[in-house]
Write an enzyme that holds these catalytic residues in place. Structure first.
Site, PDB file in Angstrom:
ATOM      1  N   LEU A 135       6.832  -0.810  -7.478  1.00  0.00           N
ATOM      2  CA  LEU A 135       5.664  -0.667  -6.621  1.00  0.00           C
ATOM      3  C   LEU A 135       5.904   0.523  -5.705  1.00  0.00           C
ATOM      4  O   LEU A 135       7.048   0.798  -5.315  1.00  0.00           O
ATOM      5  CB  LEU A 135       5.435  -1.924  -5.770  1.00  0.00           C
ATOM      6  CG  LEU A 135       5.083  -3.235  -6.485  1.00  0.00           C
ATOM      7  CD1 LEU A 135       5.018  -4.382  -5.482  1.00  0.00           C
ATOM      8  CD2 LEU A 135       3.757  -3.108  -7.225  1.00  0.00           C
ATOM      9  N   ASP A 136       4.837   1.218  -5.336  1.00  0.00           N
ATOM     10  CA  ASP A 136       4.968   2.295  -4.360  1.00  0.00           C
ATOM     11  C   ASP A 136       5.527   1.749  -3.052  1.00  0.00           C
ATOM     12  O   ASP A 136       5.349   0.572  -2.727  1.00  0.00           O
ATOM     13  CB  ASP A 136       3.601   2.932  -4.085  1.00  0.00           C
ATOM     14  CG  ASP A 136       2.981   3.565  -5.319  1.00  0.00           C
ATOM     15  OD1 ASP A 136       3.740   3.907  -6.235  1.00  0.00           O
ATOM     16  OD2 ASP A 136       1.747   3.697  -5.346  1.00  0.00           O
ATOM     17  N   ARG A 137       6.149   2.626  -2.294  1.00  0.00           N
ATOM     18  CA  ARG A 137       6.740   2.210  -1.011  1.00  0.00           C
ATOM     19  C   ARG A 137       5.723   1.492  -0.129  1.00  0.00           C
ATOM     20  O   ARG A 137       6.027   0.455   0.472  1.00  0.00           O
ATOM     21  CB  ARG A 137       7.278   3.447  -0.267  1.00  0.00           C
ATOM     22  CG  ARG A 137       7.911   3.117   1.092  1.00  0.00           C
ATOM     23  CD  ARG A 137       8.259   4.374   1.851  1.00  0.00           C
ATOM     24  NE  ARG A 137       7.041   5.141   2.158  1.00  0.00           N
ATOM     25  CZ  ARG A 137       7.052   6.328   2.745  1.00  0.00           C
ATOM     26  NH1 ARG A 137       8.195   6.919   3.051  1.00  0.00           N
ATOM     27  NH2 ARG A 137       5.913   6.958   2.995  1.00  0.00           N
ATOM     28  N   THR A 139       2.901   0.035  -0.997  1.00  0.00           N
ATOM     29  CA  THR A 139       2.166  -1.047  -1.651  1.00  0.00           C
ATOM     30  C   THR A 139       2.964  -2.335  -1.486  1.00  0.00           C
ATOM     31  O   THR A 139       4.159  -2.361  -1.758  1.00  0.00           O
ATOM     32  CB  THR A 139       1.968  -0.750  -3.145  1.00  0.00           C
ATOM     33  OG1 THR A 139       1.183   0.434  -3.294  1.00  0.00           O
ATOM     34  CG2 THR A 139       1.243  -1.898  -3.838  1.00  0.00           C
ATOM     35  N   ARG A 235      -4.551   4.183  -7.724  1.00  0.00           N
ATOM     36  CA  ARG A 235      -4.942   5.163  -6.712  1.00  0.00           C
ATOM     37  C   ARG A 235      -5.582   6.395  -7.353  1.00  0.00           C
ATOM     38  O   ARG A 235      -6.609   6.900  -6.884  1.00  0.00           O
ATOM     39  CB  ARG A 235      -3.711   5.557  -5.891  1.00  0.00           C
ATOM     40  CG  ARG A 235      -3.092   4.382  -5.139  1.00  0.00           C
ATOM     41  CD  ARG A 235      -1.647   4.653  -4.740  1.00  0.00           C
ATOM     42  NE  ARG A 235      -1.555   5.767  -3.806  1.00  0.00           N
ATOM     43  CZ  ARG A 235      -0.405   6.356  -3.473  1.00  0.00           C
ATOM     44  NH1 ARG A 235       0.734   5.946  -4.026  1.00  0.00           N
ATOM     45  NH2 ARG A 235      -0.388   7.349  -2.607  1.00  0.00           N
TER      46      ARG A 235
END
Length: 314
Positions: A135-137, A139, A235
């Site tokens: 997961l993105d930082r 998110t 995104r």
């Protein structure tokens, strides 16, 4: 560990090193090294990295003993949703990087896992033990972790076959046209900014299924399910259709400025109440790698996003 190549995967004509890299969640060079050192067999024969696995072929990987790493266990608070001898499901908070990388040598989810979870798969070796997907930082939400090599291989192969269902809650600027729709647009590395991705013709196929949950004054609250899992996919796809994620500094910066009058005032106030990108991994579903049981986990919106959503509903 071993498994049989599926027809859907084999038809892609992927070289063995590329195929293994995806299944084992390692880099292509790491997969090639395993093959070159004789740890991989296809149909009982020692493999070559240029081999193209055929449907029905049996692949066997004999993993070497993991090399020691400099990773340290850190007592970082972490919410474990589920854990057994094969896997764990964690609810990652926003702001936590998943694994060490340049600029983030410590203080990551992996460091927290080493402290809280007994045993992690070392298939990935290096700095990503146990990590099946990321997961993105900024998110938040559910993330699947493997605790042994077999579970890691089975789960990574299931991810490649699109058998792990990942669903997100997201707020975007503006109003989407349809209550349900699919974005099918290839995503690849941005041609200019290599830290970003974009919808480009040469990208890999990327598919996101979207459902409208609530309509707010100048934004929509959506449920998005990944069919594929490209970097920044949700995104980038929402940006591509003209509805960037609220609070996204990379693909949606200044989205509130596209509105004027009362809607503009509402949008600016909403943007001020969203402290980071409004994206949360809310549901995770998969087949247990050992028991064959269908597992489903859910995570409600965390406090920061829930408060912003509550204001938007007024």
């Amino acid at each position: 560990m071993s498994w049989t190549v599926e027809e859907a995967v084999a038809t892609g004509s992927a070289r063995l090193d590329r195929y293994l890299a995806k299944c084992l969640d390692v880099t292509r060079s790491q997969a090639a090294r395993l093959i070159e050192e004789g740890f991989v067999r296809v149909g009982g024969a020692v493999a070559r990295k240029a081999d193209v696995p055929r449907a029905g072929a049996r692949i066997e990987v004999f993993l070497p003993e993991p090399r020691p790493t400099d990773l340290l266990a850190e007592a970082i608070p972490l919410r474990l949703v589920y854990e057994d001898e094969d896997l764990a499901v964690v609810d990652k908070p926003a702001g936590l990087v998943v694994h060490p990388a340049p600029g983030h040598p410590s203080g990551t989810l992996v460091n927290a896992l080493l402290y809280h979870v007994k045993g992690l798969s070392r298939v990935s070796r290096g700095l990503r033990p146990g990590i099946v997907h990321r997961l993105d930082r900024d998110t938040s939400g559910l993330l699947l972790v493997a605790k042994n090599a077999r579970a890691h291989a089975v789960l990574s192969a299931a991810l490649e076959r699109r058998e792990i269902r990942r669903t997100y809650l997201v707020a975007c600027w503006g109003h989407v046209r349809e209550p349900r729709f699919t974005v099918d647009a290839p995503v690849g590395r941005h041609p200019v900014d290599r830290k970003r991705t974009a919808v480009i013709a040469s990208g890999r196929r990327a598919v996101t299924h979207v459902e409208l949950v609530e309509r707010w004054k100048a934004a929509d609250f959506l449920r998005a399910r990944l069919e594929t899992g490209r970097t920044h996919q949700i995104r980038v796809h929402l940006k591509h259709i003209g509805h960037p994620v609220v609070g996204d500094p990379t693909y949606g910066s200044g989205g509130e400025k596209s509105f004027s009058g009362p809607l503009g005032r509402w949008a600016r106030e909403f943007a001020a109440r969203v402290p980071r990108q409004f994206l949360h991994a809310a549901a995770l579903e998969f087949l247990h790698p050992t028991r064959g049981e269908w597992m489903r986990f859910e995570s409600p919106l965390p406090e920061d996003l829930a408060a912003a959503a509550e204001w938007a509903r007024q």
